[in-house]
Write a protein that holds these residues in place. Structure first.
Motif, mmCIF file in Angstrom:
data_model
loop_
_atom_site.group_PDB
_atom_site.id
_atom_site.type_symbol
_atom_site.label_atom_id
_atom_site.label_comp_id
_atom_site.label_asym_id
_atom_site.label_seq_id
_atom_site.Cartn_x
_atom_site.Cartn_y
_atom_site.Cartn_z
ATOM 1 N N GLU A 123 0.813 -1.212 0.000
ATOM 2 C CA GLU A 123 0.000 0.000 0.000
ATOM 3 C C GLU A 123 0.853 1.271 0.000
ATOM 4 O O GLU A 123 0.551 2.235 -0.722
ATOM 5 C CB GLU A 123 -0.947 0.009 1.208
ATOM 6 C CG GLU A 123 -2.070 -1.004 1.130
ATOM 7 C CD GLU A 123 -1.638 -2.394 1.598
ATOM 8 O OE1 GLU A 123 -2.489 -3.297 1.602
ATOM 9 O OE2 GLU A 123 -0.455 -2.573 1.966
ATOM 10 N N ASN A 124 1.913 1.293 0.785
ATOM 11 C CA ASN A 124 2.764 2.496 0.860
ATOM 12 C C ASN A 124 3.433 2.806 -0.475
ATOM 13 O O ASN A 124 3.627 3.976 -0.829
ATOM 14 C CB ASN A 124 3.831 2.326 1.950
ATOM 15 C CG ASN A 124 3.241 2.412 3.344
ATOM 16 O OD1 ASN A 124 2.181 2.997 3.543
ATOM 17 N ND2 ASN A 124 3.920 1.812 4.315
ATOM 18 N N ASP A 128 2.829 6.328 -2.405
ATOM 19 C CA ASP A 128 3.956 7.156 -2.843
ATOM 20 C C ASP A 128 3.863 7.461 -4.335
ATOM 21 O O ASP A 128 4.169 8.569 -4.783
ATOM 22 C CB ASP A 128 5.282 6.454 -2.542
ATOM 23 C CG ASP A 128 5.628 6.474 -1.060
ATOM 24 O OD1 ASP A 128 5.029 7.287 -0.324
ATOM 25 O OD2 ASP A 128 6.486 5.664 -0.639
ATOM 26 N N LYS A 142 -6.844 6.613 6.258
ATOM 27 C CA LYS A 142 -7.267 5.251 5.956
ATOM 28 C C LYS A 142 -8.630 4.971 6.587
ATOM 29 O O LYS A 142 -8.876 5.309 7.739
ATOM 30 C CB LYS A 142 -6.238 4.255 6.497
ATOM 31 C CG LYS A 142 -6.630 2.785 6.338
ATOM 32 C CD LYS A 142 -5.549 1.893 6.945
ATOM 33 C CE LYS A 142 -5.947 0.439 6.930
ATOM 34 N NZ LYS A 142 -4.899 -0.428 7.557
ATOM 35 N N TYR A 151 -7.885 4.411 1.119
ATOM 36 C CA TYR A 151 -6.903 5.446 1.454
ATOM 37 C C TYR A 151 -7.266 6.691 0.634
ATOM 38 O O TYR A 151 -7.484 6.591 -0.581
ATOM 39 C CB TYR A 151 -5.489 4.991 1.095
ATOM 40 C CG TYR A 151 -5.026 3.757 1.839
ATOM 41 C CD1 TYR A 151 -4.252 3.864 2.993
ATOM 42 C CD2 TYR A 151 -5.358 2.478 1.383
ATOM 43 C CE1 TYR A 151 -3.826 2.734 3.683
ATOM 44 C CE2 TYR A 151 -4.942 1.339 2.064
ATOM 45 C CZ TYR A 151 -4.174 1.481 3.209
ATOM 46 O OH TYR A 151 -3.759 0.357 3.881
#
Length: 217
Positions: A123-124, A128, A142, A151
Motif C-alpha cells: 500500500e505504501n 507514494d 485510511k 486510502y
C-alpha cells in the motif's frame, strides 16, 4: 363445474404470461433497451457508458449501478457521468483504465480510474506513486471498510480546483483501484465555497460505494 375450471385456468395463464413479460422487461440491460425506455440523463444517452450500467433503477438518488469491464468491482455511477471511450483501456481481468467526465449544473468533475492487480502489503508503494503523480506531498487517511481498505488524501490546485487522490485495496483477493477525482466550480464565485463543501461530501460518499467482486463470492 368445467366452465369454472376453464375460466380459472385461463385467468392463471394470463397472469403467468404477464409476470413473464414483466420479468423479461426487468432483466433487460440498459444497452438492450430503446432510448424511450431509458432515464433521461446523460449516462444513458452515451452508448459506450450504457454498456457498463446494469439497471435503470437508481442505487440512490442520482446514481445507477455500474459494473467494471473486468468484472472485478462495482460502484454507483453518477447520472451526469460519461465514460470516455477513446481513453478506455483493458487487459483481460488484470487491468482497466478510463476517465469519467461528470457535468452537473454547478460542478464539473473528472474521475481518472485504474484497476490494477495490486497485492496487500504494498500500500505504501502505491500511495507514494500517487503522490509522485500529483507532484505533491499528499497525506493519506485510511478507512477500513468491508473486504477493502480505502486510502484518501485531499488536494487543491492553484486555479482553485480541488479533489481527492484515493486508493482502494482488496483485503480478500488481489486487486486495487487508483483514483484521481478532480472537481471545479462553475457557479458564481460567491456560491463556490458552499458548492465545493458539498462536493467534498459527495466525493467521499461515492468512494465508499466502490466494492470488489471476489471469486469466493
Amino acid at each position: 363445474m368445467k366452465y369454472w375450471r376453464y375460466l380459472i385456468l385461463l385467468i392463471l395463464i394470463i397472469l403467468l404470461g404477464g409476470c413473464q413479460v414483466d420479468n423479461e422487461e426487468q432483466s433487460k440491460k440498459p444497452l438492450e433497451m430503446s432510448q424511450d425506455e431509458l432515464p433521461d440523463v446523460k449516462a444513458f444517452e452515451d452508448e459506450f457508458t450504457r454498456g457498463f450500467l446494469q439497471s435503470t433503477e437508481e442505487t440512490r438518488p442520482g446514481y445507477y449501478p455500474f459494473l467494471s469491464g473486468t468484472g472485478k468491482y462495482e460502484m454507483d455511477f453518477p447520472a451526469g457521468g460519461v465514460v470516455g471511450d477513446r481513453g478506455y483501456s483493458k487487459e483481460d481481468e488484470r487491468f482497466e483504465s478510463f476517465i469519467i467526465g461528470v457535468d452537473n449544473s454547478l460542478i464539473e468533475s473528472s474521475i481518472d480510474m485504474k484497476y490494477m492487480p495490486d497485492k496487500q502489503g504494498y500500500e505504501n508503494v502505491v500511495l507514494d506513486m500517487l503522490s509522485t503523480s500529483m507532484d505533491k506531498d499528499l497525506e493519506f487517511e485510511k478507512a477500513q471498510l468491508a473486504d477493502r481498505e480505502l486510502y484518501f488524501a485531499p488536494f487543491k490546485l492553484e486555479n482553485g480546483d480541488f479533489g481527492y487522490a484515493a486508493f482502494i485495496q482488496n483485503t480478500v483477493d488481489i486487486g486495487g483501484i487508483h483514483i484521481f477525482y478532480l472537481s471545479g466550480c462553475t457557479a458564481e464565485e460567491e456560491k463556490c465555497s458552499e458548492v465545493m463543501e458539498e462536493e467534498d461530501s459527495t466525493i467521499m460518499n461515492w468512494l465508499k460505494t466502490i466494492e470488489f467482486i471476489n471469486e469466493s463470492e
